[in-house]
Design a protein around this motif. Structure first.
Motif, short mmCIF file in Angstrom:
data_model
loop_
_atom_site.label_atom_id
_atom_site.label_comp_id
_atom_site.label_asym_id
_atom_site.label_seq_id
_atom_site.Cartn_x
_atom_site.Cartn_y
_atom_site.Cartn_z
N LEU A 358 0.81 -1.21 0.00
CA LEU A 358 0.00 0.00 0.00
C LEU A 358 0.85 1.26 0.00
O LEU A 358 1.92 1.31 0.61
N LEU A 363 -2.76 3.40 3.09
CA LEU A 363 -2.67 2.97 4.48
C LEU A 363 -3.55 3.85 5.37
O LEU A 363 -4.22 3.35 6.28
N GLU A 366 -7.05 2.76 4.92
CA GLU A 366 -7.32 1.54 5.68
C GLU A 366 -7.50 1.85 7.15
O GLU A 366 -8.31 1.22 7.84
N GLY A 400 -10.16 8.27 6.35
CA GLY A 400 -9.03 8.01 5.47
C GLY A 400 -8.38 9.23 4.87
O GLY A 400 -7.44 9.10 4.08
#
Length: 449
Positions: A358, A363, A366, A400
């Motif tokens: 990633l 990241l 996530e 995010g």
């Protein structure tokens, strides 16, 4: 001086030690030159230059040892050093674990030519370094929102090292380092925020342009304008690539043979156990070219080699020199390091953590909601239990996406749990000694507003 030119100093120290009554000895000579320039408001602010030779001698009389050092290389000084060291060793407590390496275990690599650590060009003059520092400062001030540059500078050093021992080892290597840095400020009074950026390389041709260094420092600083405290609670955290190596550094410290031999490490019972996720490995790479942490042999003349510190998540061994290895009933891992005034102790240079798939942005996506850490200050870490607490600043992330900059917060957890949960990104800078990407860590406690 090349390292071969300072070799006679180490040989003379060994000869003097033998004449003084030492049973065994090793000697190190370090010849160094460094220049450091800083500018402020378009004018020279600081200019420092240092150069000289440092020598160190370790002698052993039976199972007793002593170390002495000096910066005077007159023959009378070498004789006096050896006599003083032997006298000190005879009064030192016995240590059954000290001693030189066996001759058949010594490194066959005796120089650093294969590591390409030396820039063969002329040493830069102070005017060239000042020009680079001014360029970095000007680039930072050109960015909207920057109120001042608190520091911009450039540096250069050249070091030559030679090691010799009475077991027959003799070898040395050289290294150059070029660097540029910039620290910028946005805002005024209590609303000030600062950030920085720097680049360091063995070869000048690899060095990032000074204007890029200054611009990057400024961009990072402007992003921090209006920082405030984040919420308090349990949240996931992403350690940005610029600070993630510190987290891995805690694992390296905990698996250092000195801490293990003393029984003072939270990792003391974890040999052969899972300390990272099963798909991650942490590898030492001492022969990586053009990297400042590379070395052809260790400070006891033993060979250095690639080593899996953690393999597929499992801790495979400690970082050892000869003495700590003997205390633990294990062979040295070729990790002895030393200066001129102290005996060898375990140390580690280049490491690489397995990269993920990633990007940092992916990241963060996530993670969802949590803290992105870009800077850390202070620390409170219990070396025995692994309890962890550090001051941090960075950015609050919601859904995010970066929402706003944050400061004046602390993050806390336990290193055993934190390291077993990490998820790496793919953004590590491969020229650094510690190649560690941004890391997502679950379940930390954040103390903010």
């Amino acid at each position: 001086m090349s390292h071969s030119e300072i070799a006679p100093l180490t040989e003379a120290l060994l000869s003097a030690a033998q004449k003084a009554g030492a049973d065994a000895a090793d000697a190190i000579a370090i010849d160094g030159t460094s220049i450091h320039i800083e500018v402020l408001n378009g004018a020279l602010e600081l200019a420092e230059r240092s150069e000289g030779v440092e020598i160190g001698l370790r002698v052993m009389v039976g199972h007793r040892q002593a170390c002495v050092s000096a910066s005077d290389i007159e023959s009378s000084t070498l004789t006096e050093m050896a006599e003083r060291a032997v006298a000190m060793a005879r009064l030192a407590p016995e240590d059954p674990h000290i001693g030189l390496a066996e001759p058949d275990a010594l490194s066959e690599m005796r120089d650093g030519d294969a590591l390409d650590l030396v820039d063969l060009g002329e040493d830069p003059d102070p005017a060239a370094l000042e020009s680079r520092a001014l360029e970095a400062e000007a680039a930072a001030l050109a960015v909207d929102g920057i109120s001042q540059v608190s520091s911009a500078g450039a540096a250069y050093s050249r070091h030559r090292i030679h090691l010799a021992a009475s077991n027959g080892f003799a070898g040395g290597y050289s290294r150059t380092d070029h660097g540029t840095f910039c620290v910028a400020i946005t805002g005024e009074g209590t609303g000030m925020e600062r950030d920085h950026f720097g680049d360091g390389r063995n070869h000048l041709d690899d060095l990032m342009p000074a204007a890029v260094v200054g611009h990057t420092a400024a961009e990072r600083t402007v992003e921090r304008a209006g920082a405030r405290k984040p919420p308090t609670g349990a949240f996931p955290v992403v350690y940005d690539e610029r600070v993630s190596s510190a987290l891995i550094g805690h694992l390296l410290s905990a698996t250092n043979g000195t801490s293990i031999a003393r029984g003072s490490s939270w990792a003391r019972d974890l040999l052969g156990e899972q300390v990272l996720p099963a798909d991650l490995s942490l590898t030492e790479e001492p022969h990586r070219p053009r990297t400042s942490g590379s070395r052809p042999f260790d400070a006891e003349g033993l060979p250095t080699r690639n080593r899996a510190i953690v393999e597929n998540g499992v801790l495979t061994g400690w970082t050892l020199d000869l003495a700590t290895g003997r205390k633990l009933g294990m062979p040295s891992t070729g990790n002895a390091g030393r200066g001129t005034s102290n005996p060898p102790s375990p140390s580690i240079g280049n490491v690489r953590l397995t990269a993920g798939d990633l990007t940092r942005g992916a990241l963060l996506a996530e993670m969802g909601t949590g803290l992105l850490i870009t800077s850390m200050i202070g620390s409170s870490i219990n070396a025995t239990t692994g309890d962890y607490s550090r001051g941090a600043s960075g950015f609050w992330v919601e859904n995010g996406e970066i929402a706003y900059p944050v400061n004046e917060c602390t993050v806390a957890g336990n290193l055993k749990d934190m390291l077993r949960s990490i998820v790496p990104a793919n953004d590590a800078r491969v020229h650094l000694s510690r190649v560690v990407p941004s890391l997502l860590v679950e379940g930390l406690t954040i103390a903010g507003a």
